[in-house]
Motif scaffolding. Structure first.
Motif, PDB file in Angstrom:
ATOM      1  N   LYS A   1      -5.875 -18.167  -2.833  1.00  0.00           N
ATOM      2  CA  LYS A   1      -4.505 -17.949  -3.315  1.00  0.00           C
ATOM      3  C   LYS A   1      -4.522 -17.113  -4.603  1.00  0.00           C
ATOM      4  CE  LYS A   1      -0.958 -19.235  -2.229  1.00  0.00           C
ATOM      5  NZ  LYS A   1       0.161 -18.540  -1.516  1.00  0.00           N
ATOM      6  N   ALA A   2      -5.475 -17.416  -5.494  1.00  0.00           N
ATOM      7  CA  ALA A   2      -5.572 -16.674  -6.751  1.00  0.00           C
ATOM      8  C   ALA A   2      -5.940 -15.212  -6.506  1.00  0.00           C
ATOM      9  CB  ALA A   2      -6.604 -17.329  -7.663  1.00  0.00           C
ATOM     10  N   ILE A   3      -6.898 -14.974  -5.608  1.00  0.00           N
ATOM     11  CA  ILE A   3      -7.312 -13.604  -5.299  1.00  0.00           C
ATOM     12  C   ILE A   3      -6.174 -12.844  -4.630  1.00  0.00           C
ATOM     13  CG2 ILE A   3      -8.860 -12.229  -3.848  1.00  0.00           C
ATOM     14  CD1 ILE A   3     -11.026 -14.343  -4.392  1.00  0.00           C
TER      15      ILE A   3
ATOM     16  N   GLY B   1      -0.919 -17.333 -18.580  1.00  0.00           N
ATOM     17  CA  GLY B   1      -1.510 -17.492 -17.258  1.00  0.00           C
ATOM     18  C   GLY B   1      -0.620 -18.215 -16.280  1.00  0.00           C
ATOM     19  N   ILE B   2      -0.977 -18.070 -15.015  1.00  0.00           N
ATOM     20  CA  ILE B   2      -0.312 -18.772 -13.926  1.00  0.00           C
ATOM     21  C   ILE B   2      -1.289 -19.812 -13.388  1.00  0.00           C
ATOM     22  CG2 ILE B   2       0.583 -18.523 -11.582  1.00  0.00           C
ATOM     23  CD1 ILE B   2       1.706 -15.845 -12.408  1.00  0.00           C
ATOM     24  N   PHE B   3      -0.844 -21.045 -13.278  1.00  0.00           N
ATOM     25  CA  PHE B   3      -1.711 -22.160 -12.902  1.00  0.00           C
ATOM     26  C   PHE B   3      -1.602 -22.430 -11.399  1.00  0.00           C
ATOM     27  CE2 PHE B   3      -1.440 -22.409 -17.370  1.00  0.00           C
ATOM     28  CZ  PHE B   3      -2.546 -23.117 -17.821  1.00  0.00           C
ATOM     29  N   ILE B   4      -2.771 -22.555 -10.769  1.00  0.00           N
ATOM     30  CA  ILE B   4      -2.842 -22.731  -9.314  1.00  0.00           C
ATOM     31  C   ILE B   4      -3.742 -23.923  -9.005  1.00  0.00           C
ATOM     32  CG2 ILE B   4      -3.448 -21.640  -7.121  1.00  0.00           C
ATOM     33  CD1 ILE B   4      -3.140 -18.922  -8.513  1.00  0.00           C
ATOM     34  N   GLY B   5      -3.328 -24.766  -8.055  1.00  0.00           N
ATOM     35  CA  GLY B   5      -4.144 -25.910  -7.646  1.00  0.00           C
ATOM     36  C   GLY B   5      -3.355 -27.197  -7.662  1.00  0.00           C
ATOM     37  N   GLU B   6      -3.909 -28.226  -8.329  1.00  0.00           N
ATOM     38  CA  GLU B   6      -3.263 -29.531  -8.404  1.00  0.00           C
ATOM     39  C   GLU B   6      -3.188 -30.006  -9.854  1.00  0.00           C
ATOM     40  OE1 GLU B   6      -4.275 -32.392  -5.109  1.00  0.00           O
ATOM     41  OE2 GLU B   6      -5.967 -31.022  -4.870  1.00  0.00           O
ATOM     42  N   GLU B   7      -2.351 -31.002 -10.101  1.00  0.00           N
ATOM     43  CA  GLU B   7      -2.182 -31.562 -11.440  1.00  0.00           C
ATOM     44  C   GLU B   7      -3.520 -32.008 -12.022  1.00  0.00           C
ATOM     45  OE1 GLU B   7      -0.097 -35.478 -13.588  1.00  0.00           O
ATOM     46  OE2 GLU B   7       0.166 -35.107 -11.441  1.00  0.00           O
ATOM     47  N   THR B   8      -3.733 -31.715 -13.307  1.00  0.00           N
ATOM     48  CA  THR B   8      -4.968 -32.135 -13.960  1.00  0.00           C
ATOM     49  C   THR B   8      -5.030 -33.660 -14.064  1.00  0.00           C
ATOM     50  OG1 THR B   8      -3.990 -32.017 -16.181  1.00  0.00           O
ATOM     51  CG2 THR B   8      -5.080 -30.032 -15.343  1.00  0.00           C
ATOM     52  N   GLY B   9      -6.241 -34.187 -14.046  1.00  0.00           N
ATOM     53  CA  GLY B   9      -6.421 -35.634 -14.182  1.00  0.00           C
ATOM     54  C   GLY B   9      -6.205 -36.107 -15.604  1.00  0.00           C
TER      55      GLY B   9
ATOM     56  N   ASP C   1       1.714 -24.049 -11.413  1.00  0.00           N
ATOM     57  CA  ASP C   1       2.895 -23.258 -11.048  1.00  0.00           C
ATOM     58  C   ASP C   1       2.941 -23.085  -9.537  1.00  0.00           C
ATOM     59  OD1 ASP C   1       3.761 -22.596 -13.801  1.00  0.00           O
ATOM     60  OD2 ASP C   1       1.839 -21.555 -13.860  1.00  0.00           O
ATOM     61  N   ILE C   2       1.756 -22.995  -8.949  1.00  0.00           N
ATOM     62  CA  ILE C   2       1.645 -22.880  -7.487  1.00  0.00           C
ATOM     63  C   ILE C   2       0.725 -24.006  -7.018  1.00  0.00           C
ATOM     64  CG2 ILE C   2       0.951 -21.421  -5.553  1.00  0.00           C
ATOM     65  CD1 ILE C   2       1.322 -18.993  -7.426  1.00  0.00           C
ATOM     66  N   GLU C   3       1.267 -24.986  -6.325  1.00  0.00           N
ATOM     67  CA  GLU C   3       0.455 -26.118  -5.872  1.00  0.00           C
ATOM     68  C   GLU C   3      -0.274 -25.760  -4.578  1.00  0.00           C
ATOM     69  OE1 GLU C   3       0.920 -30.897  -5.638  1.00  0.00           O
ATOM     70  OE2 GLU C   3       2.375 -29.754  -4.462  1.00  0.00           O
ATOM     71  N   VAL C   4      -1.575 -25.933  -4.605  1.00  0.00           N
ATOM     72  CA  VAL C   4      -2.407 -25.707  -3.421  1.00  0.00           C
ATOM     73  C   VAL C   4      -3.372 -26.876  -3.311  1.00  0.00           C
ATOM     74  CG1 VAL C   4      -4.026 -24.172  -2.245  1.00  0.00           C
ATOM     75  CG2 VAL C   4      -2.257 -23.204  -3.739  1.00  0.00           C
ATOM     76  N   LYS C   5      -3.315 -27.598  -2.214  1.00  0.00           N
ATOM     77  CA  LYS C   5      -4.201 -28.744  -2.005  1.00  0.00           C
ATOM     78  C   LYS C   5      -5.316 -28.380  -1.030  1.00  0.00           C
ATOM     79  CE  LYS C   5      -0.777 -32.348  -2.937  1.00  0.00           C
ATOM     80  NZ  LYS C   5      -0.138 -33.591  -2.441  1.00  0.00           N
ATOM     81  N   THR C   6      -6.509 -28.806  -1.341  1.00  0.00           N
ATOM     82  CA  THR C   6      -7.660 -28.568  -0.468  1.00  0.00           C
ATOM     83  C   THR C   6      -7.747 -29.704   0.542  1.00  0.00           C
ATOM     84  OG1 THR C   6      -8.858 -27.466  -2.250  1.00  0.00           O
ATOM     85  CG2 THR C   6     -10.146 -28.234  -0.371  1.00  0.00           C
ATOM     86  N   THR C   7      -7.646 -29.377   1.820  1.00  0.00           N
ATOM     87  CA  THR C   7      -7.664 -30.386   2.874  1.00  0.00           C
ATOM     88  C   THR C   7      -9.083 -30.578   3.416  1.00  0.00           C
ATOM     89  OG1 THR C   7      -7.279 -28.784   4.640  1.00  0.00           O
ATOM     90  CG2 THR C   7      -5.324 -29.706   3.530  1.00  0.00           C
ATOM     91  N   LEU C   8      -9.242 -31.613   4.221  1.00  0.00           N
ATOM     92  CA  LEU C   8     -10.527 -31.853   4.886  1.00  0.00           C
ATOM     93  C   LEU C   8     -10.900 -30.662   5.758  1.00  0.00           C
ATOM     94  CD1 LEU C   8     -12.869 -33.778   5.703  1.00  0.00           C
ATOM     95  CD2 LEU C   8     -11.380 -34.594   7.542  1.00  0.00           C
ATOM     96  N   GLU C   9      -9.934 -30.113   6.474  1.00  0.00           N
ATOM     97  CA  GLU C   9     -10.180 -28.957   7.336  1.00  0.00           C
ATOM     98  C   GLU C   9     -10.698 -27.769   6.532  1.00  0.00           C
ATOM     99  OE1 GLU C   9      -7.842 -26.171  10.665  1.00  0.00           O
ATOM    100  OE2 GLU C   9      -6.745 -27.688   9.514  1.00  0.00           O
ATOM    101  N   ASP C  10     -10.119 -27.560   5.354  1.00  0.00           N
ATOM    102  CA  ASP C  10     -10.577 -26.466   4.485  1.00  0.00           C
ATOM    103  C   ASP C  10     -12.040 -26.647   4.102  1.00  0.00           C
ATOM    104  OD1 ASP C  10      -8.008 -25.356   4.454  1.00  0.00           O
ATOM    105  OD2 ASP C  10      -7.397 -26.551   2.721  1.00  0.00           O
ATOM    106  N   ILE C  11     -12.394 -27.887   3.734  1.00  0.00           N
ATOM    107  CA  ILE C  11     -13.774 -28.175   3.316  1.00  0.00           C
ATOM    108  C   ILE C  11     -14.741 -27.937   4.461  1.00  0.00           C
ATOM    109  CG2 ILE C  11     -15.348 -30.006   2.569  1.00  0.00           C
ATOM    110  CD1 ILE C  11     -12.970 -31.244   1.071  1.00  0.00           C
ATOM    111  N   LEU C  12     -14.393 -28.413   5.650  1.00  0.00           N
ATOM    112  CA  LEU C  12     -15.288 -28.277   6.803  1.00  0.00           C
ATOM    113  C   LEU C  12     -15.456 -26.817   7.230  1.00  0.00           C
ATOM    114  CD1 LEU C  12     -14.156 -31.350   8.964  1.00  0.00           C
ATOM    115  CD2 LEU C  12     -16.077 -31.167   7.377  1.00  0.00           C
ATOM    116  N   LYS C  13     -14.431 -26.014   6.986  1.00  0.00           N
ATOM    117  CA  LYS C  13     -14.508 -24.592   7.321  1.00  0.00           C
ATOM    118  C   LYS C  13     -15.120 -23.771   6.183  1.00  0.00           C
ATOM    119  CE  LYS C  13     -10.668 -24.357  10.627  1.00  0.00           C
ATOM    120  NZ  LYS C  13      -9.336 -23.765  10.906  1.00  0.00           N
ATOM    121  N   GLY C  14     -15.399 -24.438   5.065  1.00  0.00           N
ATOM    122  CA  GLY C  14     -15.970 -23.732   3.932  1.00  0.00           C
ATOM    123  C   GLY C  14     -14.980 -22.824   3.236  1.00  0.00           C
TER     124      GLY C  14
END
Length: 548
Positions: A538-540, A464-472, A518-531
């Motif tokens: 990115k995955a789709i 698989g290809i991992f997308i998002g942020e580092e696991t806690g 593998d692909i870092e994508v961070k969710t910002t405040l703007e993203d949350i407010l826009k739903g």
């Protein structure tokens, strides 16, 4: 959190039924004194309730009363001894000399009496120095009766709980606010609360818990979910709080007061009551039918599988937890991968974001549906000892008592030290319905514990290809498996103490960090407010382009 089959998470009580009344000799008769069974049961319930009230009173008094320096030092000593004797990773990220110095420093401050909350605020950051996400000091909270709960409800919603927050480093933003707070808008930055700067608040809250090792993504995710809870552990609960906020127009100050519940305005007619009752029954039947998939706080399923109607041969599998009541992971995974095979799915998006872990066996089960070779999921579970002297303070619950007993039965020792066998430490074959198509794995800072180990196993075999942020959670290992709670005898606080090292079969050279995307994508405040779910997008997008 991490557990194994037949283990229950959390604290519970076990009632043992006995035949006390059968001890009366048959020959004895008590004229006019025999009580009907219903009255006996009623009397017993009154006695149990009375005993419970006394027990709760003592419990609450322990948490609220002042404790002498000697009592505080004894509880501090129990914490230190427990970590030294039983925690298998206590010195992974801090040297013994440094931790000893910190304990001595705290001990030197225990010169005056203090209550349990004050002691918690002083010592919780000390426990967090171990840098183990499963290890922390817990303030259990008061046990309230119905009248006390009603009084608190009548008092209203506390100021801090009337907002939802987004933490970004040392900044704090408003995601949403109660409708009554008309002047506080989403996206406003909170600069201070009650004259305490936001960076100071966030720093003090993040000291009350820890991630695994040097990871940082876990801290923000925890506060995004539970900011009010940790705030009221670190600071006094008030009827009103002053917020200083900033937006594009400048600064403003807003007082937030306890929000009292609104009284019911409209009385329901009998017809409406009947209709509502019937709807509730229908919903209960639906919930019971689907409870094996679990429900989160918003009543959304914890286990969910959907085929994307906008894309050909693409499906999304969401797993938000590996441990919850009435779960049936075997059934869900079998249903899911049967559908994947029948529908000829070629692209699968596995969403593990927000999954704090759970049952290691079910993580291994999912892995076997995703990888087509025999695989050893974990190594053996090493332990620091078979017995620790502070084990007598283990909580009086069935599972914790069992945890205190099992070392004498199951723990073995060889030239490498103490260890316990795990059901995941032998190579297991893939499932017949194994999916071999393209795979994307979505992760973030709250992908923790067993979920992180699932991610690292997939990463290790390039699945698989991992997308998002580092696991806690850590890539190689964590301390978990058996996690008893130790009740400190004087303050009533509880120490969460993991006893086993759970690690992947073949660790890599990476200390104190999680699984990196593998692909870092961070969710910002703007993203949350826009739903917007930019990680899923990115995955789709990657699936649609078939970029593998």
């Amino acid at each position: 959190m991490m557990a194994f089959p037949n283990e229950k998470n959390g604290a519970g009580y076990t009632f043992i039924r006995h035949k006390a009344l059968s001890f009366w000799p048959v020959s004895i008769s008590i004229p006019n004194a025999a009580l009907p069974m219903k009255k006996i049961v009623y009397l017993l319930l009154i006695i149990l309730n009375f005993a419970s009230c006394i027990s709760n009173k003592k419990y609450n008094e322990k948490l609220m009363s002042k404790h002498s320096p000697d009592q505080l030092q004894k509880d501090l000593s129990i914490i230190k001894t427990s970590l030294e004797e039983a925690h298998p990773g206590v010195y992974w990220y801090i040297k013994k000399e440094k931790l000893d110095f910190k304990f001595d420093s705290i001990k030197s401050l225990l010169k005056d009496s203090m209550n349990s909350v004050e002691f918690y605020r002083l010592t919780a950051p000390l426990v967090s120095e171990v840098k183990c996400g499963h290890t922390r000091l817990i303030h259990p909270g008061l046990k309230l009766n119905k009248e006390q709960k009603a009084a608190i409800k009548k008092k209203g919603e506390a100021p801090i709980t009337q907002l939802k927050y987004k933490v970004e480093g040392n900044q704090l933003f408003v995601v949403s606010a109660n409708k009554a707070l008309t002047h506080i808008k989403p996206a406003m930055e909170i600069l201070s609360i009650d004259s305490i700067s936001t960076p100071t608040i966030i720093n003090s809250l993040k000291k009350l818990y820890s991630s695994d090792g040097y990871n940082t993504t876990f801290y923000d995710e925890v506060l995004n979910k539970t900011f009010p809870n940790y705030y009221y552990l670190a600071y006094p609960k008030k009827d009103s709080s002053l917020f200083i906020l900033k937006d594009s127009s400048g600064l403003c100050g807003e007082w937030i007061y306890n929000l009292k519940p609104k009284p019911a305005v409209k009385k329901q007619s009998e017809e409406e009551k009947i209709k509502q009752k019937e709807l509730a029954k229908q919903q209960k039947r639906v919930d019971k039918k689907n409870r094996y998939k679990g429900f989160d706080e918003q009543k959304k399923p914890l286990l969910d599988f959907k085929i994307d109607s906008t894309l050909n041969s693409t499906a999304v599998l969401k797993v938000k937890s590996f441990s919850f009541s009435h779960s049936n992971f075997k059934r869900f995974f079998k249903e899911t991968f049967t559908t994947i095979q029948n529908e000829k799915i070629e692209h699968l998006i596995l969403d593990l974001r927000g999954n704090g872990g759970g049952n290691l066996m079910y993580c291994n089960l999912l892995f076997r549906y995703l990888y087509n070779q025999p695989h050893k999921f974990t190594g053996r579970a090493s332990m620091a000892t078979r017995y620790f002297s502070t084990g007598k303070y283990v909580d009086h619950t069935l599972i914790n008592r069992f945890t205190g007993i099992f070392p004498f039965i199951f723990v073995k020792k060889d030239n490498q030290g103490f260890y316990d066998k795990l059901p995941t430490d032998k190579a297991k074959k893939p499932k017949k319905l194994t999916y071999n198509g393209n795979l994307e794995v979505l992760i973030n800072g709250y992908s923790f514990s067993a979920t992180s180990l699932l991610s690292s196993n997939l990463k290790k075999v390039n699945r698989g290809i991992f997308i998002g942020e580092e696991t806690g959670g850590g890539f190689n290992q964590c301390t978990a498996g058996s996690i008893p709670l130790l009740s400190l005898p004087n303050t009533g606080l509880k120490l969460r103490l993991p006893l086993k090292v759970i690690q992947i079969a073949e660790p890599i050279d990476l200390k104190g960090r999680g699984v990196f995307p593998d692909i870092e994508v961070k969710t910002t405040l703007e993203d949350i407010l826009k739903g917007k779910d930019v990680v899923m997008e990115k995955a789709i997008d990657k699936s649609s382009q078939n970029l593998y």
